[in-house]
Design a protein around this motif. Structure first.
Motif, PDB file in Angstrom:
ATOM      1  N   PRO A 218      57.021  38.867  56.834  1.00 18.71           N
ATOM      2  CA  PRO A 218      57.113  38.600  58.268  1.00 18.71           C
ATOM      3  C   PRO A 218      56.771  37.150  58.622  1.00 18.71           C
ATOM      4  O   PRO A 218      55.841  36.568  58.064  1.00 18.71           O
ATOM      5  CB  PRO A 218      56.060  39.543  58.854  1.00 18.71           C
ATOM      6  N   VAL A 219      57.544  36.594  59.549  1.00 20.99           N
ATOM      7  CA  VAL A 219      57.290  35.250  60.063  1.00 20.99           C
ATOM      8  C   VAL A 219      57.027  35.389  61.562  1.00 20.99           C
ATOM      9  O   VAL A 219      57.716  36.150  62.243  1.00 20.99           O
ATOM     10  CB  VAL A 219      58.512  34.345  59.800  1.00 20.99           C
ATOM     11  N   VAL A 220      56.034  34.680  62.042  1.00 22.65           N
ATOM     12  CA  VAL A 220      55.687  34.758  63.458  1.00 22.65           C
ATOM     13  C   VAL A 220      55.982  33.424  64.133  1.00 22.65           C
ATOM     14  O   VAL A 220      55.539  32.372  63.660  1.00 22.65           O
ATOM     15  CB  VAL A 220      54.193  35.117  63.638  1.00 22.65           C
ATOM     16  N   ILE A 221      56.746  33.472  65.225  1.00 22.60           N
ATOM     17  CA  ILE A 221      57.032  32.270  65.995  1.00 22.60           C
ATOM     18  C   ILE A 221      56.353  32.411  67.348  1.00 22.60           C
ATOM     19  O   ILE A 221      56.669  33.311  68.128  1.00 22.60           O
ATOM     20  CB  ILE A 221      58.565  32.074  66.166  1.00 22.60           C
ATOM     21  N   ASP A 222      55.393  31.552  67.598  1.00 20.42           N
ATOM     22  CA  ASP A 222      54.630  31.554  68.837  1.00 20.42           C
ATOM     23  C   ASP A 222      55.343  30.556  69.761  1.00 20.42           C
ATOM     24  O   ASP A 222      55.365  29.363  69.484  1.00 20.42           O
ATOM     25  CB  ASP A 222      53.208  31.082  68.478  1.00 20.42           C
ATOM     26  N   PHE A 223      55.931  31.060  70.826  1.00 21.95           N
ATOM     27  CA  PHE A 223      56.912  30.275  71.592  1.00 21.95           C
ATOM     28  C   PHE A 223      56.346  30.023  72.993  1.00 21.95           C
ATOM     29  O   PHE A 223      56.314  30.936  73.828  1.00 21.95           O
ATOM     30  CB  PHE A 223      58.196  31.125  71.659  1.00 21.95           C
ATOM     31  N   THR A 224      55.888  28.833  73.252  1.00 20.35           N
ATOM     32  CA  THR A 224      55.261  28.586  74.560  1.00 20.35           C
ATOM     33  C   THR A 224      56.307  28.672  75.665  1.00 20.35           C
ATOM     34  O   THR A 224      57.480  28.379  75.465  1.00 20.35           O
ATOM     35  CB  THR A 224      54.563  27.215  74.627  1.00 20.35           C
ATOM     36  N   ARG A 225      55.822  29.063  76.825  1.00 17.55           N
ATOM     37  CA  ARG A 225      56.720  29.293  77.957  1.00 17.55           C
ATOM     38  C   ARG A 225      57.454  28.012  78.343  1.00 17.55           C
ATOM     39  O   ARG A 225      58.627  28.035  78.712  1.00 17.55           O
ATOM     40  CB  ARG A 225      55.904  29.824  79.134  1.00 17.55           C
ATOM     41  N   ASP A 226      56.769  26.871  78.283  1.00 16.47           N
ATOM     42  CA  ASP A 226      57.434  25.615  78.656  1.00 16.47           C
ATOM     43  C   ASP A 226      58.503  25.235  77.633  1.00 16.47           C
ATOM     44  O   ASP A 226      59.530  24.659  77.991  1.00 16.47           O
ATOM     45  CB  ASP A 226      56.425  24.478  78.855  1.00 16.47           C
ATOM     46  N   ALA A 227      58.275  25.601  76.380  1.00 21.00           N
ATOM     47  CA  ALA A 227      59.313  25.308  75.367  1.00 21.00           C
ATOM     48  C   ALA A 227      60.517  26.218  75.567  1.00 21.00           C
ATOM     49  O   ALA A 227      61.646  25.850  75.252  1.00 21.00           O
ATOM     50  CB  ALA A 227      58.747  25.485  73.965  1.00 21.00           C
ATOM     51  N   GLN A 228      60.294  27.405  76.123  1.00 20.03           N
ATOM     52  CA  GLN A 228      61.420  28.311  76.400  1.00 20.03           C
ATOM     53  C   GLN A 228      62.231  27.808  77.594  1.00 20.03           C
ATOM     54  O   GLN A 228      63.451  27.789  77.578  1.00 20.03           O
ATOM     55  CB  GLN A 228      60.908  29.719  76.746  1.00 20.03           C
ATOM     56  N   ALA A 229      61.505  27.401  78.642  1.00 27.49           N
ATOM     57  CA  ALA A 229      62.172  27.036  79.893  1.00 27.49           C
ATOM     58  C   ALA A 229      62.691  25.600  79.876  1.00 27.49           C
ATOM     59  O   ALA A 229      63.652  25.279  80.567  1.00 27.49           O
ATOM     60  CB  ALA A 229      61.203  27.234  81.058  1.00 27.49           C
TER      61      ALA A 229
END
Ligand code: TPP
Lengths: 584, 162
Positions: A178-189
């Motif tokens: 398993p690989v976990v990607i922690d994706f900040t909201r500002d990087a999404q938007a």
């Protein structure tokens, strides 16, 4: 006021135009493109605040990405595991920050120990809030580091393509995990400042799994195998993961070596193959365990000598030389010292070994296993299949196996029913026993079964579940109902946490400490979710019950009331030598 | 990164004696020097293989003391109030190869580099003067081999520090 509204409307229109013409993607859109580039067409998830920009982007991709809305993030993880294990693809989960992420920890821990490729995309608070104990902020990198193959926090939309390419490569290559990607909201938007240029990763500098074994390793292994009098093959999950079933068969048929399987290696070899002698370990077969003490060369393929296989490790295969074929170098010598380590992919290793090994005949040695089978059959199997008293779990699995001709995909939960499913189902096709092996996660089966069905829709998928386990992820019945997946579920209801009760009976003087359950009416609950089902309480109706379940168009729950205090045998008591396996 | 490495030790209940991290002559490549005590080489090798599994780790070397050149550095803050016993700077310099690197009216700071034993020896010598503070670094180590780092690292376009 009217004027104000007009201005607002004009501004909105301008904003829309701008959006349409915007030259670059948002991080969330780049994420969707990354999924498409990695040929992901199915994901399992649950939305929430910190992942909303990604769910918004997903809305624009619903024609290309099938998202399954689970009822609890643990369900998303196990479903993705089931999906990965029947499809051979990477399972993908999408969840929100904080509790969304922490609910996914159990499947992540399950996937690392059972080598299942997952990419888990977890929302995270905006990057300027990191470290402030913001609402639903959990340090996902911190909490997942010990249980994942790789993790990374994306804080810039431009990072998305390269990181996702790396994530998928790491998840599926070498020993999958398993690989976990922690994706900040500002990087999404946020908008990328460059065009999307997705390039799949095929190699990484600091991570180079060895696929092709070294020549000298193969030579040494072949020499041991060719000189062996009583060679014995242990087949592990690695054979299924690398898709080495044909290579294994060719190797086994040329060398005529008997082979046994670990729990997760089940179905890599068809059970009716003359060289297949059964399964190994705590509740494995009699001969397979006892005869480990007589083999002179063990050929372990894609397995890691788990303590449930070795029993007391100081007494395990001490007389034998060991050939260990394994993709993960850290497994070599970890538990059992290898005389001939072969680091590489199981498929490549077996292919390369085939011309180096001699054609042989080990019929006499193979027949020794059959002698033990006779004893096991007399002492255990026959008794368990005798139609007397309450229905026994064994009868149900045995009958199911016959009716499905050993061709169904069995998803088992954890406990006695899991062991009985492994013991009595006559697997004919590979990837047919999906269970939580290393972690033993109760609640695995309901979500894993619909994941497995999605991963291979053509197969008949039957989940075998204990009454305890069923209540750990019971809410996923909603997911099954909503998606209409034709998953068949059998509850083997003994009204006990049976496996724990068995241990309490055998090793704790029958002090039944908190193992009896007051169960709900499972069939009514299923009906409440919109899933048909019925209860079978009598042997006479068992056959017809199984037929009804199988014939039903859509998901179905069959509850079978079974003997309450049946024990699973054979059994190697925890910490005992495998030769001290008990038959009663 | 640090956490990814240290949890491998804590999970196995292996104590880290000391830890030093610094960037190497190659940009973006850091070097961790971790000192541990263990009587079983096999166990250490198992741990080395676990560290290698961390995706970001480029290479791991295991050395016994005698297979490597290593040093630590220590600072001693010594009180020098009026009428106290005078420090014998010549002995400190010549015998112990230690140097006064800072001084004020009522204290001095002495730097001593060397192996753990050499530092402890100096510690015993200087102790009667009254140690206000003593701090010792982890080890820095290079292997006793003619190879350079470049020979171990995968080929790549590396940016060098001059
Ligand atoms: C999450 C989790 N909690 C606890 C356990 C310990 N455990 C292993 S088997 C078992 C009993 C399972 O009971 P049931 O689902 O009724 O199956 P049975 O053994 O009766 O077939 C328990 C509690 C576990 N494996 N997983």
């Amino acid at each position: 006021m009217g004027n104000y509204l007009n201005i607002m409307a004009a501004q909105d229109a301008a904003a829309v135009v701008e959006l349409d013409e915007k030259p670059f993607l948002t991080g969330a859109e780049a994420m969707m493109e990354a999924l498409l580039a990695e040929e992901v067409d199915t994901i399992f998830g649950y939305p929430g605040g910190a992942i909303m920009p990604t769910y918004d982007a997903l809305y624009g991709y619903i024609d290309r990405i099938n998202h399954i809305l689970v009822r609890h993030e643990q369900g998303a993880g196990h479903a993705a595991q089931g999906y990965a294990r029947t499809s051979g693809k990477v399972g993908v989960c999408l969840v929100t920050s904080g509790p969304g992420g922490t609910n996914l920890i159990t499947p992540i821990a399950d996937a690392i120990i059972d080598c299942t490729p997952l990419v888990c995309i977890v929302g995270q608070v905006k990057s300027f809030l990191l470290g402030t104990d913001a609402f639903q902020e959990t340090d996902m990198i911190g909490v997942t580091t010990p249980v994942c193959k790789w993790n990374y926090q994306i804080t810039d939309p431009n990072e998305v393509p390269a990181i996702m390419a790396k994530a998928f490569y790491i998840a599926r290559s070498g020993k999958p995990g398993p690989v976990v990607i922690d994706f900040t909201r500002d990087a999404q938007a946020g908008l990328m400042t460059e065009g999307l240029n997705y390039q799949k990763v095929v190699e990484l500098m600091s991570y180079k799994p060895r696929l092709i074994p070294k020549d000298e390793h193969l030579q040494r292994a072949a020499e041991l195998i060719n000189n062996a009098k009583k060679p014995y093959i242990f087949v592990g999950h690695g054979v299924l993961i690398s898709g080495a079933m044909e290579e294994l068969k060719a190797f086994v048929e040329k060398t005529d070596i008997p082979c046994a399987s670990t729990l997760l290696g089940l179905s890599a070899m068809p059970i009716d193959h003359p060289n297949y002698v059964g399964w190994l370990g705590m509740h494995g077969n009699y001969g397979t365990n006892v005869l480990t003490t007589q083999a002179d060369v063990i050929i372990a393929i894609g397995m890691r000598f788990d303590d449930r296989v070795t029993g007391d490790v100081t007494k395990f295969i001490t007389q034998a030389k060991v050939v260990h074929i394994e993709i993960d170098p850290a497994e070599i010598d970890k538990v059992i010292k290898a005389d001939a380590p072969v680091v590489g992919d199981a498929k490549e290793a077996l292919k390369a070994l085939l011309p180096l090994v001699k054609t042989n005949n080990h019929a006499t040695w193979r027949n020794e296993f059959r002698k033990f089978d006779v004893i096991e059959n007399e002492k255990i199997t026959q008794r368990e299949l005798t139609p007397e008293g309450k229905i026994k779990m064994a009868e149900v699995v045995h009958m199911l196996s016959k009716k499905t001709n050993g061709e169904a995909c069995i998803v088992a939960d954890v406990g006695q029913h899991q062991m009985i499913a492994a013991r009595y189902y006559q697997f004919k096709k590979p990837h047919s026993y999906i269970a939580s092996g290393g972690l033993g996660t109760m609640g695995f089966a309901i979500p894993a079964s619909f994941g497995a069905k999605m991963g291979n829709p053509d197969r008949e998928v039957v989940a075998i579940i204990g009454d305890g386990c069923f209540q750990m992820t019971i809410q996923e019945l909603g997911t099954i109902a909503q998606s209409g997946l034709a998953v068949k579920m059998i509850i083997l209801n003994n009204n006990f946490l049976g496996m724990v009760r068995q241990w309490q009976q055998l090793f704790f003087d029958k002090r039944y400490s908190f193992v009896e359950l007051q169960n709900p009416d499972f069939v009514t609950i299923a009906k409440g979710f919109g899933i048909a089902g019925h209860t079978c309480n009598e042997r006479e109706t068992l056959s017809e019950s199984l037929d009804r379940m199988r014939a039903h168009d859509g998901p179905y729950l069959l509850e079978v009331i079974v003997e309450k205090e049946e024990n699973v045998f054979p059994m190697v008591p925890a910490g005992a030598a495998v030769a001290d396996i008990r038959l009663e | 990164m640090l956490n990814k490495i240290t949890i491998l030790f804590t999970r196995r209940r292996i104590n880290i004696e000391s830890l030093t991290v610094s960037e190497t002559e190659r940009k973006g490549v850091s070097r961790y020097t971790i000192v541990m005590k263990h009587d079983k080489r096999e166990e250490v090798e198992k741990l080395v293989r676990q560290i290698r599994k961390i995706i970001e780790v480029l290479a791991v070397f295991g050395y016994l003391d005698e297979e490597s050149v290593y040093n630590e550095i220590a600072l001693f803050k010594i009180a020098t109030p009026m009428h106290s016993k005078k420090l014998d700077i010549e002995t400190i310099n010549k015998v112990y190869k230690a140097w006064v690197v800072y001084w004020e009216l009522d204290y001095v700071v002495i730097e001593k580099a060397g192996t753990e034993e050499a530092i402890l020896e100096f510690f015993r010598y200087i102790k009667p003067h009254g140690i206000l503070e003593f701090v010792r670094s982890g080890r820095v180590t290079v292997g006793r081999t003619p190879q350079g780092l470049v020979e171990y690292l995968p080929e790549a376009e590396w940016e060098y520090y001059l």
